[in-house]
Design a protein around this motif. Structure first.
Motif, PDB file in Angstrom:
ATOM      1  N   GLU A 299       0.835  -1.212   0.000  1.00  0.00           N
ATOM      2  CA  GLU A 299       0.000   0.000   0.000  1.00  0.00           C
ATOM      3  C   GLU A 299       0.867   1.259   0.000  1.00  0.00           C
ATOM      4  OE1 GLU A 299      -3.394   0.489  -0.085  1.00  0.00           O
ATOM      5  OE2 GLU A 299      -3.542  -1.654  -0.536  1.00  0.00           O
TER       6      GLU A 299
ATOM      7  N   ARG B  31       2.385   2.007  -3.339  1.00  0.00           N
ATOM      8  CA  ARG B  31       1.462   2.595  -4.320  1.00  0.00           C
ATOM      9  C   ARG B  31       1.453   4.124  -4.234  1.00  0.00           C
ATOM     10  NH1 ARG B  31      -1.973  -1.940  -2.686  1.00  0.00           N
ATOM     11  NH2 ARG B  31      -1.945  -3.409  -4.411  1.00  0.00           N
ATOM     12  N   ARG B  32       1.854   4.639  -3.086  1.00  0.00           N
ATOM     13  CA  ARG B  32       1.793   6.084  -2.855  1.00  0.00           C
ATOM     14  C   ARG B  32       3.137   6.794  -2.976  1.00  0.00           C
ATOM     15  NH1 ARG B  32      -2.670   7.214   0.647  1.00  0.00           N
ATOM     16  NH2 ARG B  32      -2.216   9.393   0.263  1.00  0.00           N
ATOM     17  N   TYR B  33       4.225   6.030  -2.841  1.00  0.00           N
ATOM     18  CA  TYR B  33       5.558   6.623  -2.862  1.00  0.00           C
ATOM     19  C   TYR B  33       6.465   5.883  -3.836  1.00  0.00           C
ATOM     20  CZ  TYR B  33       4.869   9.193   1.551  1.00  0.00           C
ATOM     21  OH  TYR B  33       4.442  10.039   2.525  1.00  0.00           O
TER      22      TYR B  33
ATOM     23  N   ARG C 150       3.039  13.460   6.559  1.00  0.00           N
ATOM     24  CA  ARG C 150       2.332  12.826   5.445  1.00  0.00           C
ATOM     25  C   ARG C 150       2.615  11.329   5.407  1.00  0.00           C
ATOM     26  NH1 ARG C 150       3.454  11.545  -0.030  1.00  0.00           N
ATOM     27  NH2 ARG C 150       1.513  11.230  -1.145  1.00  0.00           N
ATOM     28  N   TYR C 151       3.885  10.963   5.619  1.00  0.00           N
ATOM     29  CA  TYR C 151       4.233   9.540   5.628  1.00  0.00           C
ATOM     30  C   TYR C 151       3.472   8.809   6.732  1.00  0.00           C
ATOM     31  CZ  TYR C 151       6.615   5.165   6.219  1.00  0.00           C
ATOM     32  OH  TYR C 151       6.875   3.825   6.355  1.00  0.00           O
TER      33      TYR C 151
ATOM     34  N   VAL D 189      -0.062   8.224   5.561  1.00  0.00           N
ATOM     35  CA  VAL D 189      -0.111   7.165   4.539  1.00  0.00           C
ATOM     36  C   VAL D 189       0.112   5.804   5.194  1.00  0.00           C
ATOM     37  CG1 VAL D 189       1.120   6.207   2.537  1.00  0.00           C
ATOM     38  CG2 VAL D 189       0.531   8.643   2.603  1.00  0.00           C
TER      39      VAL D 189
ATOM     40  N   GLU E 234      -2.947   4.815   7.301  1.00  0.00           N
ATOM     41  CA  GLU E 234      -4.053   4.367   6.441  1.00  0.00           C
ATOM     42  C   GLU E 234      -3.784   2.968   5.903  1.00  0.00           C
ATOM     43  OE1 GLU E 234      -4.257   7.380   3.435  1.00  0.00           O
ATOM     44  OE2 GLU E 234      -4.978   8.900   4.840  1.00  0.00           O
TER      45      GLU E 234
END
Length: 117
Positions: A59, A62-64, A101-102, A105, A108
């Motif tokens: 997951e 997918r964001r980083y 922010r990390y 993420v 979540e």
């Protein structure tokens, strides 16, 4: 000249390794494994967390990009580092925002993958 096939194999493997490292979206296997092992350790080393922790890193990936993950996770990890050296991670607003922010993420991802905080 018997070493020629070995040299060719070594050269081919080096080229594959370089190609994999050049893709910013790819996370090195060793880093994924380290992430999963740390996650499992935080959850009493229970086997049931193997897949859950692997889900978390998937997951996050997918964001980083990998490079952004390294920067953000490092900033988050060292936010509470004391002393003057820790100031590099605590004080700059951009670093604090990156860490925050990390953590969002990551939190979540843990929630989606059913890993307790």
């Amino acid at each position: 000249m018997r070493s020629t096939p070995y040299l060719a194999l070594a050269s081919a493997l080096s080229a594959v390794g370089a190609a994999q490292a050049a893709d910013p979206g790819e996370y090195p296997t060793v880093d994924r494994v380290e992430f999963v092992l740390e996650c499992m350790q935080r959850n009493a080393g229970k086997q049931e967390f193997l897949y859950k922790c692997a889900c978390v890193i998937d997951e996050v990936a997918r964001r980083y990009t990998y490079d952004d993950f390294v920067e953000a996770s490092t900033a988050a990890r060292f936010q509470s580092l004391g002393g003057e050296r820790g100031g590099v991670f605590r004080d700059p607003p951009k670093t604090r925002d990156t860490a925050k922010r990390y953590m969002q993420v990551h939190g979540e991802a843990m929630k989606r993958c059913d890993v307790p905080r």
